[in-house]
Design a protein around this motif. Structure first.
Motif, PDB file in Angstrom:
ATOM      1  N   THR A  18      25.077  19.043  68.942  1.00 46.81           N
ATOM      2  CA  THR A  18      23.692  19.187  68.479  1.00 46.81           C
ATOM      3  C   THR A  18      23.679  20.210  67.348  1.00 46.81           C
ATOM      4  O   THR A  18      23.374  21.386  67.547  1.00 46.81           O
ATOM      5  N   GLU A  19      24.042  19.752  66.174  1.00 44.68           N
ATOM      6  CA  GLU A  19      24.081  20.595  64.984  1.00 44.68           C
ATOM      7  C   GLU A  19      23.597  19.780  63.794  1.00 44.68           C
ATOM      8  O   GLU A  19      23.524  18.539  63.880  1.00 44.68           O
ATOM      9  N   PRO A  20      23.250  20.426  62.689  1.00 42.17           N
ATOM     10  CA  PRO A  20      22.635  19.703  61.568  1.00 42.17           C
ATOM     11  C   PRO A  20      23.408  18.482  61.076  1.00 42.17           C
ATOM     12  O   PRO A  20      22.801  17.487  60.690  1.00 42.17           O
ATOM     13  N   SER A  21      24.719  18.513  61.095  1.00 39.10           N
ATOM     14  CA  SER A  21      25.492  17.360  60.613  1.00 39.10           C
ATOM     15  C   SER A  21      25.277  16.116  61.474  1.00 39.10           C
ATOM     16  O   SER A  21      25.596  14.996  61.048  1.00 39.10           O
ATOM     17  N   ALA A  22      24.722  16.279  62.663  1.00 37.80           N
ATOM     18  CA  ALA A  22      24.470  15.135  63.545  1.00 37.80           C
ATOM     19  C   ALA A  22      23.485  14.157  62.918  1.00 37.80           C
ATOM     20  O   ALA A  22      23.575  12.946  63.160  1.00 37.80           O
ATOM     21  N   VAL A  23      22.554  14.648  62.129  1.00 35.81           N
ATOM     22  CA  VAL A  23      21.544  13.773  61.525  1.00 35.81           C
ATOM     23  C   VAL A  23      22.224  12.763  60.601  1.00 35.81           C
ATOM     24  O   VAL A  23      21.996  11.551  60.707  1.00 35.81           O
ATOM     25  N   ARG A  24      23.061  13.246  59.737  1.00 27.62           N
ATOM     26  CA  ARG A  24      23.763  12.356  58.798  1.00 27.62           C
ATOM     27  C   ARG A  24      24.704  11.415  59.542  1.00 27.62           C
ATOM     28  O   ARG A  24      24.764  10.219  59.248  1.00 27.62           O
ATOM     29  N   THR A  25      25.434  11.944  60.509  1.00 26.50           N
ATOM     30  CA  THR A  25      26.363  11.118  61.278  1.00 26.50           C
ATOM     31  C   THR A  25      25.625  10.004  62.010  1.00 26.50           C
ATOM     32  O   THR A  25      26.068   8.841  62.017  1.00 26.50           O
ATOM     33  N   ALA A  26      24.496  10.326  62.619  1.00 30.18           N
ATOM     34  CA  ALA A  26      23.713   9.315  63.344  1.00 30.18           C
ATOM     35  C   ALA A  26      23.223   8.224  62.400  1.00 30.18           C
ATOM     36  O   ALA A  26      23.283   7.028  62.726  1.00 30.18           O
ATOM     37  N   ARG A  27      22.761   8.607  61.238  1.00 31.76           N
ATOM     38  CA  ARG A  27      22.241   7.642  60.274  1.00 31.76           C
ATOM     39  C   ARG A  27      23.359   6.746  59.721  1.00 31.76           C
ATOM     40  O   ARG A  27      23.208   5.535  59.636  1.00 31.76           O
ATOM     41  N   GLU A  28      24.481   7.356  59.351  1.00 31.08           N
ATOM     42  CA  GLU A  28      25.602   6.574  58.825  1.00 31.08           C
ATOM     43  C   GLU A  28      26.154   5.615  59.884  1.00 31.08           C
ATOM     44  O   GLU A  28      26.521   4.485  59.570  1.00 31.08           O
ATOM     45  N   VAL A  35      25.240  -3.333  59.896  1.00 30.25           N
ATOM     46  CA  VAL A  35      26.024  -4.239  59.053  1.00 30.25           C
ATOM     47  C   VAL A  35      26.989  -5.058  59.914  1.00 30.25           C
ATOM     48  O   VAL A  35      27.093  -6.272  59.760  1.00 30.25           O
ATOM     49  N   GLU A  36      27.669  -4.384  60.847  1.00 30.16           N
ATOM     50  CA  GLU A  36      28.599  -5.097  61.734  1.00 30.16           C
ATOM     51  C   GLU A  36      27.885  -6.144  62.578  1.00 30.16           C
ATOM     52  O   GLU A  36      28.466  -7.181  62.903  1.00 30.16           O
ATOM     53  N   TRP A  37      26.644  -5.895  62.929  1.00 28.24           N
ATOM     54  CA  TRP A  37      25.875  -6.824  63.750  1.00 28.24           C
ATOM     55  C   TRP A  37      25.184  -7.911  62.922  1.00 28.24           C
ATOM     56  O   TRP A  37      24.463  -8.743  63.453  1.00 28.24           O
ATOM     57  N   GLY A  38      25.368  -7.883  61.609  1.00 31.90           N
ATOM     58  CA  GLY A  38      24.782  -8.897  60.752  1.00 31.90           C
ATOM     59  C   GLY A  38      23.326  -8.659  60.397  1.00 31.90           C
ATOM     60  O   GLY A  38      22.635  -9.579  59.976  1.00 31.90           O
ATOM     61  N   ILE A  39      22.866  -7.434  60.545  1.00 32.52           N
ATOM     62  CA  ILE A  39      21.484  -7.085  60.189  1.00 32.52           C
ATOM     63  C   ILE A  39      21.510  -6.434  58.808  1.00 32.52           C
ATOM     64  O   ILE A  39      22.151  -5.405  58.612  1.00 32.52           O
ATOM     65  N   SER A  40      20.853  -7.052  57.877  1.00 35.74           N
ATOM     66  CA  SER A  40      20.856  -6.564  56.499  1.00 35.74           C
ATOM     67  C   SER A  40      20.184  -5.196  56.403  1.00 35.74           C
ATOM     68  O   SER A  40      19.114  -4.975  56.985  1.00 35.74           O
ATOM     69  N   LEU A  41      20.800  -4.315  55.645  1.00 36.31           N
ATOM     70  CA  LEU A  41      20.189  -3.007  55.414  1.00 36.31           C
ATOM     71  C   LEU A  41      18.920  -3.137  54.571  1.00 36.31           C
ATOM     72  O   LEU A  41      18.150  -2.188  54.476  1.00 36.31           O
ATOM     73  N   ARG A  42      18.687  -4.323  54.008  1.00 35.71           N
ATOM     74  CA  ARG A  42      17.468  -4.578  53.243  1.00 35.71           C
ATOM     75  C   ARG A  42      16.346  -5.163  54.102  1.00 35.71           C
ATOM     76  O   ARG A  42      15.245  -5.391  53.602  1.00 35.71           O
ATOM     77  N   HIS A  43      16.630  -5.411  55.374  1.00 38.83           N
ATOM     78  CA  HIS A  43      15.583  -5.915  56.272  1.00 38.83           C
ATOM     79  C   HIS A  43      14.435  -4.903  56.268  1.00 38.83           C
ATOM     80  O   HIS A  43      14.683  -3.688  56.291  1.00 38.83           O
ATOM     81  N   PRO A  44      13.182  -5.350  56.261  1.00 40.67           N
ATOM     82  CA  PRO A  44      12.054  -4.424  56.146  1.00 40.67           C
ATOM     83  C   PRO A  44      11.962  -3.371  57.249  1.00 40.67           C
ATOM     84  O   PRO A  44      11.375  -2.309  57.039  1.00 40.67           O
ATOM     85  N   VAL A  45      12.525  -3.602  58.408  1.00 36.38           N
ATOM     86  CA  VAL A  45      12.420  -2.622  59.489  1.00 36.38           C
ATOM     87  C   VAL A  45      13.539  -1.583  59.435  1.00 36.38           C
ATOM     88  O   VAL A  45      13.425  -0.527  60.063  1.00 36.38           O
ATOM     89  N   LEU A  50      15.757   3.853  60.218  1.00 38.03           N
ATOM     90  CA  LEU A  50      16.652   4.954  59.861  1.00 38.03           C
ATOM     91  C   LEU A  50      15.897   6.269  59.725  1.00 38.03           C
ATOM     92  O   LEU A  50      16.405   7.330  60.105  1.00 38.03           O
ATOM     93  N   LEU A  51      14.676   6.212  59.202  1.00 37.74           N
ATOM     94  CA  LEU A  51      13.859   7.422  59.112  1.00 37.74           C
ATOM     95  C   LEU A  51      13.475   7.908  60.504  1.00 37.74           C
ATOM     96  O   LEU A  51      13.540   9.110  60.802  1.00 37.74           O
ATOM     97  N   VAL A  71      24.041  15.812  71.663  1.00 35.77           N
ATOM     98  CA  VAL A  71      22.986  14.805  71.552  1.00 35.77           C
ATOM     99  C   VAL A  71      23.685  13.442  71.555  1.00 35.77           C
ATOM    100  O   VAL A  71      24.759  13.297  70.972  1.00 35.77           O
ATOM    101  N   THR A  72      23.074  12.492  72.239  1.00 37.41           N
ATOM    102  CA  THR A  72      23.638  11.144  72.308  1.00 37.41           C
ATOM    103  C   THR A  72      22.649  10.171  71.696  1.00 37.41           C
ATOM    104  O   THR A  72      21.450  10.227  71.994  1.00 37.41           O
ATOM    105  N   VAL A  73      23.164   9.292  70.856  1.00 37.24           N
ATOM    106  CA  VAL A  73      22.340   8.253  70.249  1.00 37.24           C
ATOM    107  C   VAL A  73      22.847   6.911  70.752  1.00 37.24           C
ATOM    108  O   VAL A  73      24.049   6.650  70.761  1.00 37.24           O
ATOM    109  N   VAL A  74      21.902   6.091  71.198  1.00 34.51           N
ATOM    110  CA  VAL A  74      22.216   4.731  71.626  1.00 34.51           C
ATOM    111  C   VAL A  74      21.597   3.789  70.597  1.00 34.51           C
ATOM    112  O   VAL A  74      20.420   3.917  70.267  1.00 34.51           O
ATOM    113  N   TYR A  75      22.413   2.881  70.110  1.00 29.61           N
ATOM    114  CA  TYR A  75      21.969   1.856  69.174  1.00 29.61           C
ATOM    115  C   TYR A  75      22.118   0.521  69.896  1.00 29.61           C
ATOM    116  O   TYR A  75      23.148   0.274  70.525  1.00 29.61           O
TER     117      TYR A  75
END
Length: 141
Positions: A18-28, A35-45, A50-51, A71-75
């Motif tokens: 749980t440190e500031p770099s977690a935000v960037r890591t979670a987003r990336e 992308v791996e799941w075939g969902i375009s990063l241009r999809h409107p949602v 990501l925000l 901190v744990t993130v589940v996608y």
């Protein structure tokens, strides 16, 4: 409200300090998973998702690090739905839908405005021992 994670065929879990770099890591990590799941990063949602993710991880870093060293993130996703969860071990459970009604701006109000604008759902689920929680966001694709 959608509550069955098992019904979502794509899943990834990331635990990090749980440190500031977690935000960037979670987003990336989210971008890579989508992308791996075939969902375009241009999809409107995707932009709002990501925000939302960035805001929730930022809140965990700012407000829970003293009691939650990780901190744990589940996608998770299916062809018609995207779910994100941010889990920490701090006992405070925010009132998500009340954040929209409060005046002023803030990370949680922004999260909820984005969720509602996308016809999504949000819920806070407490850990069984009451000493942590996960904020779950579900958005239609």
């Amino acid at each position: 409200m959608f509550t069955q994670l098992g019904a979502l065929p794509y899943r990834h879990v990331l635990t990090m300090p749980t440190e500031p770099s977690a935000v960037r890591t979670a987003r990336e990590t989210a971008e890579q998973a989508l992308v791996e799941w075939g969902i375009s990063l241009r999809h409107p949602v995707v932009g709002p998702a990501l925000l939302i993710l960035s805001e929730l991880v930022t809140n965990a870093v700012r407000h829970t690090a003293v009691l939650s060293p990780q901190v744990t993130v589940v996608y998770a996703a299916s062809p018609d739905r995207l779910a994100l969860a941010v889990h920490d071990r701090h006992p405070y459970r925010p009132a998500l839908y009340e954040a929209v009604a409060r005046t002023g701006t803030g990370g949680l109000a922004t999260v909820m405005e984005l969720v509602l604008a996308a016809d999504g759902t949000a819920v806070v689920r407490a850990d069984a021992d009451g000493q942590g929680k996960a904020v779950w966001i579900t958005l239609p694709l």
